[in-house]
Design a protein around this motif. Structure first.
Motif, PDB file in Angstrom:
ATOM      1  N   UNK A  31       0.842  -1.192   0.000  1.00  0.00           N
ATOM      2  CA  UNK A  31       0.000   0.000   0.000  1.00  0.00           C
ATOM      3  C   UNK A  31       0.882   1.248   0.000  1.00  0.00           C
ATOM      4  N   UNK A  32       0.272   2.365  -0.398  1.00  0.00           N
ATOM      5  CA  UNK A  32       0.855   3.678  -0.106  1.00  0.00           C
ATOM      6  C   UNK A  32      -0.178   4.417   0.741  1.00  0.00           C
ATOM      7  N   UNK A  33       0.254   4.844   1.918  1.00  0.00           N
ATOM      8  CA  UNK A  33      -0.614   5.575   2.835  1.00  0.00           C
ATOM      9  C   UNK A  33      -0.431   7.062   2.554  1.00  0.00           C
ATOM     10  N   UNK A  34      -1.514   7.751   2.213  1.00  0.00           N
ATOM     11  CA  UNK A  34      -1.424   9.158   1.804  1.00  0.00           C
ATOM     12  C   UNK A  34      -2.263  10.052   2.722  1.00  0.00           C
ATOM     13  N   UNK A  35      -1.917  11.327   2.694  1.00  0.00           N
ATOM     14  CA  UNK A  35      -2.710  12.324   3.420  1.00  0.00           C
ATOM     15  C   UNK A  35      -2.366  13.707   2.878  1.00  0.00           C
ATOM     16  N   UNK A  36      -3.167  14.689   3.233  1.00  0.00           N
ATOM     17  CA  UNK A  36      -2.818  16.081   2.969  1.00  0.00           C
ATOM     18  C   UNK A  36      -2.370  16.675   4.298  1.00  0.00           C
ATOM     19  N   UNK A  37      -1.129  17.175   4.318  1.00  0.00           N
ATOM     20  CA  UNK A  37      -0.627  17.764   5.553  1.00  0.00           C
ATOM     21  C   UNK A  37      -0.100  19.160   5.240  1.00  0.00           C
ATOM     22  N   UNK A  39      -1.525  21.381   3.670  1.00  0.00           N
ATOM     23  CA  UNK A  39      -1.885  21.731   2.297  1.00  0.00           C
ATOM     24  C   UNK A  39      -1.100  20.995   1.227  1.00  0.00           C
ATOM     25  N   UNK A  40      -0.201  20.114   1.634  1.00  0.00           N
ATOM     26  CA  UNK A  40       0.621  19.395   0.649  1.00  0.00           C
ATOM     27  C   UNK A  40       0.356  17.895   0.731  1.00  0.00           C
ATOM     28  N   UNK A  41       0.405  17.216  -0.446  1.00  0.00           N
ATOM     29  CA  UNK A  41       0.216  15.769  -0.420  1.00  0.00           C
ATOM     30  C   UNK A  41       1.439  15.070   0.160  1.00  0.00           C
ATOM     31  N   UNK A  42       1.201  14.006   0.916  1.00  0.00           N
ATOM     32  CA  UNK A  42       2.304  13.266   1.510  1.00  0.00           C
ATOM     33  C   UNK A  42       1.938  11.787   1.543  1.00  0.00           C
ATOM     34  N   UNK A  43       2.925  10.931   1.663  1.00  0.00           N
ATOM     35  CA  UNK A  43       2.609   9.505   1.700  1.00  0.00           C
ATOM     36  C   UNK A  43       3.854   8.655   1.852  1.00  0.00           C
ATOM     37  N   UNK A  44       3.662   7.403   2.208  1.00  0.00           N
ATOM     38  CA  UNK A  44       4.784   6.465   2.297  1.00  0.00           C
ATOM     39  C   UNK A  44       4.307   5.048   1.987  1.00  0.00           C
ATOM     40  N   UNK A  45       5.218   4.265   1.407  1.00  0.00           N
ATOM     41  CA  UNK A  45       4.936   2.865   1.071  1.00  0.00           C
ATOM     42  C   UNK A  45       4.851   2.051   2.355  1.00  0.00           C
ATOM     43  N   UNK A  46       3.840   1.195   2.440  1.00  0.00           N
ATOM     44  CA  UNK A  46       3.613   0.448   3.676  1.00  0.00           C
ATOM     45  C   UNK A  46       3.136  -0.983   3.369  1.00  0.00           C
ATOM     46  N   UNK A  47       3.971  -1.921   3.765  1.00  0.00           N
ATOM     47  CA  UNK A  47       3.682  -3.343   3.576  1.00  0.00           C
ATOM     48  C   UNK A  47       2.841  -3.883   4.729  1.00  0.00           C
ATOM     49  N   UNK A  48       3.088  -3.337   5.906  1.00  0.00           N
ATOM     50  CA  UNK A  48       2.458  -3.893   7.111  1.00  0.00           C
ATOM     51  C   UNK A  48       1.060  -3.306   7.283  1.00  0.00           C
ATOM     52  N   UNK A 101       9.739  15.772  -2.953  1.00  0.00           N
ATOM     53  CA  UNK A 101       8.316  15.787  -3.275  1.00  0.00           C
ATOM     54  C   UNK A 101       7.971  14.497  -4.004  1.00  0.00           C
ATOM     55  N   UNK A 102       7.364  13.574  -3.273  1.00  0.00           N
ATOM     56  CA  UNK A 102       7.080  12.251  -3.841  1.00  0.00           C
ATOM     57  C   UNK A 102       5.971  12.320  -4.900  1.00  0.00           C
ATOM     58  N   UNK A 115      -7.759  13.100   1.060  1.00  0.00           N
ATOM     59  CA  UNK A 115      -6.411  12.538   0.907  1.00  0.00           C
ATOM     60  C   UNK A 115      -6.163  12.188  -0.564  1.00  0.00           C
ATOM     61  N   UNK A 116      -4.871  12.151  -0.965  1.00  0.00           N
ATOM     62  CA  UNK A 116      -4.563  11.796  -2.353  1.00  0.00           C
ATOM     63  C   UNK A 116      -4.950  10.352  -2.695  1.00  0.00           C
ATOM     64  N   UNK A 117      -5.608  10.225  -3.856  1.00  0.00           N
ATOM     65  CA  UNK A 117      -5.919   8.906  -4.424  1.00  0.00           C
ATOM     66  C   UNK A 117      -4.927   8.674  -5.546  1.00  0.00           C
TER      67      UNK A 117
END
Ligand SMILES: Cc1cc2nc3c(=O)[nH]c(=O)nc-3n(C[C@H](O)[C@H](O)[C@H](O)COP(=O)(O)O)c2cc1C
Length: 170
Positions: A31-37, A39-48, A101-102, A115-117
């Motif tokens: 998965x990639x877990x995303x959010x707006x923080x 005012x900017x999009x953010x996220x990280x790859x997450x297996x767990x 900036x990912x 949140x970013x899709x």
């Protein structure tokens, strides 16, 4: 009698390499877990990531305590879990790098909670932060699901023995 009393004490240290090798036999999706923080999009790859409860609808994910992105997502209190498809290897690598900036050149949509899709994700789940527990060098994060959808019948991207993997052709 508690379960702890029925399990023999293992004792001794576990070699980190062996720990990784053994746990690497357990194949997962990504998965990639995303959010707006701020005012900017953010996220990280997450297996767990895993389903946790149907009633109430809860999921669990485990961000590393070294993640610079998770504290920002925690502050926002809401996030979207994007389940990756088998052509998302480059996307997964991009969101596994700290800093920068990912989202450059990514045309992302917006989930109901803002949140970013990510494009072509197999499915997504919009969550609010329900609880967070200590999990050694990771946190155990429980997300309350508020909206979700499965939007593609592509095959999933897998992670097995430390490498990306794919399901076999049917
Ligand atoms: C295949 C794969 C699976 C990963 N799974 C996790 C995970 O379950 N939890 C986690 O915290 N980091 C995981 N990572 C590492 C994070 O994506 C990476 O450390 C993080 O994005 C670093 O960026 P940040 O500092 O912006 O958080 C994974 C990386 C890869 C390549």
């Amino acid at each position: 009698m508690s379960l702890a009393n029925t399990v023999p004490h293992m004792g001794g240290d576990i070699d980190p390499r062996k720990f990784r090798d053994v746990l690497g036999q357990f194949c997962t999706g990504l998965t990639v877990v995303t959010s707006m923080t701020d005012g900017a999009p953010t996220g990280f790859t997450c297996q767990s990531f895993s389903s946790l409860s149907l009633d109430p609808p809860l999921v669990v994910l485990c961000p590393s305590k070294s993640s610079t992105t998770w504290p920002r997502i925690r502050n926002s209190g809401r996030f979207c879990i994007n389940i990756l498809a088998d052509h998302h290897e480059t996307l997964s690598d991009r969101f596994a790098v700290s800093g920068g900036d990912k989202f450059t050149d990514i045309e992302f949509g917006s989930s109901p909670n803002g949140s970013p899709l990510l494009p072509d994700a197999l499915a997504w789940l919009d969550c609010t932060l329900h609880a967070e527990y200590d999990g050694g060098d990771h946190s155990i994060v429980v997300g309350r699901v508020h909206a979700l959808d499965a939007v593609s019948d592509s095959r999933p991207l897998l992670f097995h023995r430390g490498r990306y993997a794919r399901t076999a052709e049917q």
